[in-house]
Design a protein around this motif. Sequence first.
Motif, PDB file in Angstrom:
ATOM      1  N   CYS A  95       0.826  -1.215   0.000  1.00 45.06           N
ATOM      2  CA  CYS A  95       0.000   0.000   0.000  1.00 45.06           C
ATOM      3  C   CYS A  95       0.859   1.264   0.000  1.00 45.06           C
ATOM      4  N   GLY A 149      -3.331   4.046  -3.197  1.00 45.20           N
ATOM      5  CA  GLY A 149      -4.665   3.782  -3.727  1.00 45.20           C
ATOM      6  C   GLY A 149      -4.969   2.305  -3.904  1.00 45.20           C
ATOM      7  N   THR A 208      -7.998   1.456   0.369  1.00 49.02           N
ATOM      8  CA  THR A 208      -8.280   2.671   1.114  1.00 49.02           C
ATOM      9  C   THR A 208      -7.664   2.522   2.498  1.00 49.02           C
ATOM     10  N   ARG A 260      -9.107   2.945   5.226  1.00 49.86           N
ATOM     11  CA  ARG A 260     -10.085   2.214   6.033  1.00 49.86           C
ATOM     12  C   ARG A 260      -9.959   0.707   5.818  1.00 49.86           C
ATOM     13  N   HIS A 261      -9.883   0.280   4.560  1.00 48.86           N
ATOM     14  CA  HIS A 261      -9.766  -1.152   4.268  1.00 48.86           C
ATOM     15  C   HIS A 261      -8.449  -1.725   4.780  1.00 48.86           C
TER      16      HIS A 261
END
Length: 74
Positions: free
Chosen positions: A40, A45, A48, A50-51
């Motif tokens: 990541c 991108g 996210t 959050r994910h």
Amino acid sequence: AALQLLAPPVRLVSAALWKVIKQRDAMQYGVVEEFVTSACETVPGLLTVRHQGKLALGLRGRVSVLGPHSAVQL
């Protein structure tokens, strides 16, 4: 051109980590979390925030429930 050189090792690592997840090998979940975080950071991108956070929390939670030396399936 540089990505073509990276693709085979990334595929190998991804396959190994997928095997860890499929076998529910909690002892290796830290490695999975490190890979996801690294991927990541390298590819903004990809997930996210959050994910990525939910995934990390889920992996950590699984380790704390099963213990770091367990490969027991729930």
